[in-house]
Design a protein around this motif. Structure first.
Motif, PDB file in Angstrom:
ATOM      1  N   LEU A  39       0.819  -1.213   0.000  1.00 36.00           N
ATOM      2  CA  LEU A  39       0.000   0.000   0.000  1.00 36.00           C
ATOM      3  C   LEU A  39       0.854   1.264   0.000  1.00 36.00           C
ATOM      4  O   LEU A  39       0.622   2.193  -0.783  1.00 36.00           O
ATOM      5  N   MET A  40       1.865   1.286   0.883  1.00 38.20           N
ATOM      6  CA  MET A  40       2.704   2.470   1.018  1.00 38.20           C
ATOM      7  C   MET A  40       3.771   2.538  -0.071  1.00 38.20           C
ATOM      8  O   MET A  40       4.444   3.566  -0.215  1.00 38.20           O
ATOM      9  N   LYS A  41       3.928   1.411  -0.788  1.00 38.46           N
ATOM     10  CA  LYS A  41       4.938   1.330  -1.858  1.00 38.46           C
ATOM     11  C   LYS A  41       6.346   1.609  -1.335  1.00 38.46           C
ATOM     12  O   LYS A  41       7.194   2.166  -2.037  1.00 38.46           O
ATOM     13  N   ASP A  42       6.591   1.204  -0.077  1.00 38.50           N
ATOM     14  CA  ASP A  42       7.906   1.443   0.499  1.00 38.50           C
ATOM     15  C   ASP A  42       8.110   0.545   1.711  1.00 38.50           C
ATOM     16  O   ASP A  42       7.349   0.607   2.683  1.00 38.50           O
ATOM     17  N   GLY A  43       9.143  -0.306   1.654  1.00 33.96           N
ATOM     18  CA  GLY A  43       9.425  -1.211   2.757  1.00 33.96           C
ATOM     19  C   GLY A  43       9.880  -0.485   4.009  1.00 33.96           C
ATOM     20  O   GLY A  43       9.593  -0.916   5.127  1.00 33.96           O
ATOM     21  N   ASN A  44      10.593   0.623   3.851  1.00 34.31           N
ATOM     22  CA  ASN A  44      11.069   1.412   4.972  1.00 34.31           C
ATOM     23  C   ASN A  44       9.886   1.977   5.771  1.00 34.31           C
ATOM     24  O   ASN A  44       9.818   1.851   6.997  1.00 34.31           O
ATOM     25  N   ALA A  45       8.930   2.574   5.071  1.00 33.12           N
ATOM     26  CA  ALA A  45       7.754   3.142   5.734  1.00 33.12           C
ATOM     27  C   ALA A  45       6.920   2.055   6.404  1.00 33.12           C
ATOM     28  O   ALA A  45       6.415   2.231   7.520  1.00 33.12           O
ATOM     29  N   SER A  46       6.785   0.912   5.741  1.00 33.56           N
ATOM     30  CA  SER A  46       6.044  -0.199   6.310  1.00 33.56           C
ATOM     31  C   SER A  46       6.685  -0.683   7.610  1.00 33.56           C
ATOM     32  O   SER A  46       5.993  -0.967   8.599  1.00 33.56           O
ATOM     33  N   ALA A  47       8.004  -0.783   7.623  1.00 34.41           N
ATOM     34  CA  ALA A  47       8.709  -1.246   8.814  1.00 34.41           C
ATOM     35  C   ALA A  47       8.541  -0.274   9.975  1.00 34.41           C
ATOM     36  O   ALA A  47       8.431  -0.685  11.135  1.00 34.41           O
ATOM     37  N   VAL A  48       8.519   1.020   9.683  1.00 36.91           N
ATOM     38  CA  VAL A  48       8.307   2.030  10.726  1.00 36.91           C
ATOM     39  C   VAL A  48       6.930   1.859  11.360  1.00 36.91           C
ATOM     40  O   VAL A  48       6.766   1.952  12.579  1.00 36.91           O
ATOM     41  N   VAL A  49       5.922   1.590  10.544  1.00 29.39           N
ATOM     42  CA  VAL A  49       4.571   1.363  11.059  1.00 29.39           C
ATOM     43  C   VAL A  49       4.551   0.144  11.978  1.00 29.39           C
ATOM     44  O   VAL A  49       3.974   0.173  13.073  1.00 29.39           O
ATOM     45  N   SER A  50       5.199  -0.953  11.553  1.00 25.97           N
ATOM     46  CA  SER A  50       5.211  -2.178  12.342  1.00 25.97           C
ATOM     47  C   SER A  50       5.947  -1.979  13.658  1.00 25.97           C
ATOM     48  O   SER A  50       5.446  -2.342  14.735  1.00 25.97           O
ATOM     49  N   PHE A  51       7.141  -1.391  13.606  1.00 28.56           N
ATOM     50  CA  PHE A  51       7.892  -1.140  14.821  1.00 28.56           C
ATOM     51  C   PHE A  51       7.170  -0.155  15.727  1.00 28.56           C
ATOM     52  O   PHE A  51       7.169  -0.307  16.949  1.00 28.56           O
ATOM     53  N   GLY A  52       6.551   0.853  15.135  1.00 27.51           N
ATOM     54  CA  GLY A  52       5.838   1.858  15.924  1.00 27.51           C
ATOM     55  C   GLY A  52       4.681   1.262  16.698  1.00 27.51           C
ATOM     56  O   GLY A  52       4.495   1.549  17.886  1.00 27.51           O
ATOM     57  N   SER A  53       3.887   0.409  16.052  1.00 32.02           N
ATOM     58  CA  SER A  53       2.741  -0.199  16.729  1.00 32.02           C
ATOM     59  C   SER A  53       3.200  -1.132  17.850  1.00 32.02           C
ATOM     60  O   SER A  53       2.616  -1.150  18.940  1.00 32.02           O
ATOM     61  N   VAL A 219      16.051   6.995   8.889  1.00 35.38           N
ATOM     62  CA  VAL A 219      16.227   6.853   7.442  1.00 35.38           C
ATOM     63  C   VAL A 219      15.008   7.399   6.707  1.00 35.38           C
ATOM     64  O   VAL A 219      15.133   8.091   5.688  1.00 35.38           O
ATOM     65  N   LEU A 220      13.814   7.113   7.235  1.00 33.45           N
ATOM     66  CA  LEU A 220      12.581   7.588   6.601  1.00 33.45           C
ATOM     67  C   LEU A 220      12.503   9.105   6.609  1.00 33.45           C
ATOM     68  O   LEU A 220      12.136   9.722   5.597  1.00 33.45           O
ATOM     69  N   VAL A 221      12.846   9.729   7.726  1.00 27.83           N
ATOM     70  CA  VAL A 221      12.797  11.189   7.830  1.00 27.83           C
ATOM     71  C   VAL A 221      13.765  11.831   6.850  1.00 27.83           C
ATOM     72  O   VAL A 221      13.432  12.815   6.172  1.00 27.83           O
ATOM     73  N   VAL A 222      14.984  11.306   6.763  1.00 26.62           N
ATOM     74  CA  VAL A 222      15.973  11.849   5.826  1.00 26.62           C
ATOM     75  C   VAL A 222      15.469  11.746   4.388  1.00 26.62           C
ATOM     76  O   VAL A 222      15.587  12.702   3.608  1.00 26.62           O
ATOM     77  N   ARG A 223      14.879  10.623   4.058  1.00 31.06           N
ATOM     78  CA  ARG A 223      14.359  10.439   2.695  1.00 31.06           C
ATOM     79  C   ARG A 223      13.209  11.388   2.409  1.00 31.06           C
ATOM     80  O   ARG A 223      13.079  11.917   1.302  1.00 31.06           O
ATOM     81  N   LEU A 224      12.365  11.609   3.409  1.00 35.33           N
ATOM     82  CA  LEU A 224      11.255  12.559   3.239  1.00 35.33           C
ATOM     83  C   LEU A 224      11.772  13.978   3.040  1.00 35.33           C
ATOM     84  O   LEU A 224      11.280  14.726   2.186  1.00 35.33           O
ATOM     85  N   LEU A 225      12.771  14.381   3.833  1.00 40.93           N
ATOM     86  CA  LEU A 225      13.339  15.723   3.722  1.00 40.93           C
ATOM     87  C   LEU A 225      14.031  15.937   2.381  1.00 40.93           C
ATOM     88  O   LEU A 225      14.069  17.055   1.861  1.00 40.93           O
ATOM     89  N   MET A 226      14.562  14.855   1.819  1.00 39.93           N
ATOM     90  CA  MET A 226      15.229  14.945   0.525  1.00 39.93           C
ATOM     91  C   MET A 226      14.243  14.838  -0.640  1.00 39.93           C
ATOM     92  O   MET A 226      14.636  14.911  -1.799  1.00 39.93           O
ATOM     93  N   GLN A 228      12.561  12.248  -1.556  1.00 40.57           N
ATOM     94  CA  GLN A 228      12.698  10.991  -2.279  1.00 40.57           C
ATOM     95  C   GLN A 228      11.532  10.037  -2.047  1.00 40.57           C
ATOM     96  O   GLN A 228      11.517   8.939  -2.595  1.00 40.57           O
ATOM     97  N   LEU A 229      10.554  10.456  -1.245  1.00 40.24           N
ATOM     98  CA  LEU A 229       9.528   9.507  -0.850  1.00 40.24           C
ATOM     99  C   LEU A 229       8.174  10.179  -0.660  1.00 40.24           C
ATOM    100  O   LEU A 229       8.067  11.235  -0.042  1.00 40.24           O
ATOM    101  N   THR A 230       7.163   9.579  -1.205  1.00 41.30           N
ATOM    102  CA  THR A 230       5.779   9.928  -0.912  1.00 41.30           C
ATOM    103  C   THR A 230       5.029   8.614  -0.719  1.00 41.30           C
ATOM    104  O   THR A 230       5.292   7.631  -1.408  1.00 41.30           O
ATOM    105  N   PHE A 231       4.118   8.579   0.237  1.00 41.39           N
ATOM    106  CA  PHE A 231       3.409   7.331   0.481  1.00 41.39           C
ATOM    107  C   PHE A 231       2.014   7.610   1.030  1.00 41.39           C
ATOM    108  O   PHE A 231       1.721   8.702   1.515  1.00 41.39           O
TER     109      PHE A 231
END
Length: 331
Positions: A39-53, A219-226, A228-231
């Motif tokens: 759904l998010m089209k990004d493994g990094n973002a998905s992992a953040v959701v899993s770890f966060g929950s 890593v996700l925050v850096v990519r967002l600031l650059m 490089q990522l929308t989800f």
């Protein structure tokens, strides 16, 4: 026939069945995280959701008890004293790799292929850690049986990726869980050391989640600031169950190990992971992928390889091989 003997004949099979069912939580976690990644089209973002929950759940558990709050608050001081080697404190990075690979590849590979390659990597890693003395009291030589277990693990990986041999992208994705499994070999040793140092496995698991969340989140925050990522943010409640499913599995394994021992627990939970993976791909193809005969064969070979690899460790009271397979579910 004694009453105790009769009770064992009834209780042990029931505990094995419960462990198999508990092992099925792992492929469920992979399926959920894989769908979030899709759904998010990004493994990094998905992992953040899993770890966060998972971190939210663990924070509630830790904060609810005065003793665990104190044990957790002691971590900064313990890190500064350097009593425990620094690498033990960052064992959560391995979990981050596992959960990242789930989000990045599980939905494409299928849950059965993902779990088989992950377990195969863990088997090889567990044997290497036993040989090098990582997380065990006594180094163990590479016996013919243990070498056979490693060979079967590699064979299982080759079998499950055979249907996609003509698709280089899919084969490349299969490398992710295999590498994650290789890295996960030393994670149980690090987590166990932190648990001993702090006096609480709950605190160790929470710290594990924090390390993974901070690493992946940074890593996700850096990519967002650059730019490089929308989800798209997950829009279904079940998409936040990745972390809690892993925690539930860990809790059940901790209860079941008392009645089964490490060897039976490891074999039954591995069987549960592989059976659950195949069932998800077969019954819920929208969460997994098409299942092939070689996929089932590969899962069976992986189970046999894991069993062969675990038996020598059990004889010398080593926990690494079984812990490697089960500890992954904490992420």
């Amino acid at each position: 026939m004694s009453t105790n003997s009769t009770e064992k004949k009834i209780v042990i099979p029931l505990l094995v069945l419960c462990t198999i069912l508990a092992g099925m939580l792992s492929p469920m976690q992979s399926a959920v995280n894989g769908q979030v990644g899709k759904l998010m089209k990004d493994g990094n973002a998905s992992a953040v959701v899993s770890f966060g929950s998972g971190l939210v759940v663990m924070a509630i558990i830790i904060l609810a008890r005065h003793s665990t709050r104190q044990q957790f608050a002691s971590i900064p001081h313990k890190i500064r004293t350097h009593k425990l080697p620094w690498w033990n404190w960052i064992a959560g990075c391995c979990g981050a790799m596992v959960v990242f690979s789930e989000g990045a590849s599980a939905s494409t590979l299928g849950v059965a292929t993902f779990q088989t390659t992950l377990i195969s990597g863990m088997v090889i890693s567990g044997l290497a850690c036993d040989r090098l003395g990582i997380g065990v009291q006594t180094k163990q030589p590479l016996s013919p049986a243990r070498i056979l277990g490693a060979i079967l693990a590699i064979a299982a990986t080759i079998l499950v990726v055979l249907p996609n041999w003509s698709a280089p992208k899919v084969i490349a994705l299969a490398i992710l869980p295999f590498l994650a499994g290789l890295l996960a070999g030393w994670q149980p040793a690090g987590n166990a050391a932190v648990a001993e140092e702090t006096g609480s496995m709950l605190v160790s698991i929470t710290w594990n989640f924090i390390i993974g969340f901070v690493l992946l989140g940074s890593v996700l925050v850096v990519r967002l600031l650059m730019g490089q990522l929308t989800f798209v943010f997950p829009n279904h409640w079940w998409m936040f169950l990745g972390g809690p499913l892993g925690l539930l599995s860990i809790a059940l394994m901790a209860l079941l190990v008392r009645g089964l021992g490490l060897l039976l627990l490891g074999l039954a939970s591995t069987a549960g992971q592989l059976i659950g993976s195949i069932l998800i791909d077969w019954l819920l193809p929208q969460f997994g992928s098409q299942i092939y005969l070689v996929t089932i064969l590969g899962a069976l070979v992986a189970l046999i390889g894991a069993g062969i690899a675990m038996i020598p460790s059990a004889k010398k009271e080593s926990t690494t091989a079984t812990s490697s397979v089960n500890n992954r579910q904490a992420e």
